[in-house]
Design a protein around this motif. Structure first.
Motif, PDB file in Angstrom:
ATOM      1  N   VAL A  79       0.878  -1.167   0.000  1.00 46.89           N
ATOM      2  CA  VAL A  79       0.000   0.000   0.000  1.00 46.89           C
ATOM      3  C   VAL A  79       0.912   1.212   0.000  1.00 46.89           C
ATOM      4  O   VAL A  79       1.747   1.365   0.897  1.00 46.89           O
ATOM      5  N   ASP A  80       0.751   2.045  -1.004  1.00 51.92           N
ATOM      6  CA  ASP A  80       1.660   3.160  -1.207  1.00 51.92           C
ATOM      7  C   ASP A  80       0.991   4.486  -0.874  1.00 51.92           C
ATOM      8  O   ASP A  80      -0.230   4.635  -0.995  1.00 51.92           O
ATOM      9  N   LEU A  81       1.822   5.432  -0.472  1.00 53.40           N
ATOM     10  CA  LEU A  81       1.340   6.784  -0.222  1.00 53.40           C
ATOM     11  C   LEU A  81       2.189   7.737  -1.059  1.00 53.40           C
ATOM     12  O   LEU A  81       3.378   7.938  -0.769  1.00 53.40           O
ATOM     13  N   GLN A  82       1.593   8.244  -2.113  1.00 50.85           N
ATOM     14  CA  GLN A  82       2.266   9.217  -2.967  1.00 50.85           C
ATOM     15  C   GLN A  82       2.050  10.597  -2.369  1.00 50.85           C
ATOM     16  O   GLN A  82       0.906  11.022  -2.187  1.00 50.85           O
ATOM     17  N   MET A  83       3.142  11.270  -2.064  1.00 52.97           N
ATOM     18  CA  MET A  83       3.071  12.568  -1.400  1.00 52.97           C
ATOM     19  C   MET A  83       3.664  13.624  -2.327  1.00 52.97           C
ATOM     20  O   MET A  83       4.857  13.589  -2.628  1.00 52.97           O
ATOM     21  N   ASN A  84       2.836  14.527  -2.778  1.00 53.42           N
ATOM     22  CA  ASN A  84       3.252  15.611  -3.650  1.00 53.42           C
ATOM     23  C   ASN A  84       3.084  16.950  -2.937  1.00 53.42           C
ATOM     24  O   ASN A  84       2.343  17.039  -1.952  1.00 53.42           O
ATOM     25  N   GLY A  85       3.757  17.964  -3.428  1.00 48.02           N
ATOM     26  CA  GLY A  85       3.613  19.285  -2.833  1.00 48.02           C
ATOM     27  C   GLY A  85       3.934  19.307  -1.359  1.00 48.02           C
ATOM     28  O   GLY A  85       3.233  19.932  -0.568  1.00 48.02           O
ATOM     29  N   LEU A  86       5.020  18.622  -0.993  1.00 45.75           N
ATOM     30  CA  LEU A  86       5.339  18.482   0.431  1.00 45.75           C
ATOM     31  C   LEU A  86       5.656  19.830   1.072  1.00 45.75           C
ATOM     32  O   LEU A  86       6.277  20.706   0.454  1.00 45.75           O
ATOM     33  N   LYS A  87       5.233  19.954   2.307  1.00 43.58           N
ATOM     34  CA  LYS A  87       5.440  21.156   3.099  1.00 43.58           C
ATOM     35  C   LYS A  87       6.278  20.829   4.328  1.00 43.58           C
ATOM     36  O   LYS A  87       6.343  19.672   4.749  1.00 43.58           O
ATOM     37  N   ARG A  88       6.881  21.841   4.913  1.00 43.40           N
ATOM     38  CA  ARG A  88       7.690  21.612   6.110  1.00 43.40           C
ATOM     39  C   ARG A  88       6.877  20.942   7.209  1.00 43.40           C
ATOM     40  O   ARG A  88       7.389  20.099   7.946  1.00 43.40           O
ATOM     41  N   GLU A  89       5.613  21.282   7.287  1.00 46.10           N
ATOM     42  CA  GLU A  89       4.767  20.697   8.336  1.00 46.10           C
ATOM     43  C   GLU A  89       4.419  19.236   8.082  1.00 46.10           C
ATOM     44  O   GLU A  89       3.786  18.602   8.921  1.00 46.10           O
TER      45      GLU A  89
END
Length: 127
Positions: A79-89
């Motif tokens: 199960v994958d989690l694609q994370m785009n537009g990452l922020k410092r938070e």
């Protein structure tokens, strides 16, 4: 007992992308509801996203909606989690968790729902 292993964490600049994977051996993850949680320093662990076992339906925390995508790769049994537009938070340790007590996500439930957890993978968003 189901053993989960997360991978794909790392250091990325703001605005960048990472893809996390949650893997297990000896079982088919498609039979489980899988969620991704995260815990930032000094904060409580929070559920980020979840995917049903019944119909593939998904759920996202408001803070990541539109930027993160959870999906199953049945061929790889992940199960994958694609994370785009990452922020410092978004900086945190990310964990995957699994349960067969439900067939659909239940964001209001507590951590008691999740019978198996991985050890986590660190995601750091920094310039």
């Amino acid at each position: 007992q189901l053993q989960l292993v997360e991978s794909g964490g790392g250091l990325v600049q703001p605005g960048g992308s990472l893809r996390l994977s949650c893997a297990a051996s000896g079982v088919t993850l498609g039979h489980y509801v899988i969620a991704w949680f995260r815990q930032a320093p000094g904060k409580e662990r929070e559920e980020v996203s979840c995917i049903n076992s019944s119909d593939g339906g998904t759920n996202y925390a408001d803070s990541v909606k539109g930027r993160f995508t959870i999906s199953r790769d049945n061929a790889k049994n992940t199960v994958d989690l694609q994370m785009n537009g990452l922020k410092r938070e978004d900086t945190a340790v990310y964990y995957c968790a699994a349960t067969r007590f439900r067939t659909r996500c239940d964001p209001g439930a507590g951590e008691w729902l999740w019978s198996s957890w991985g050890l986590g993978t660190q995601v750091t968003v920094s310039s």
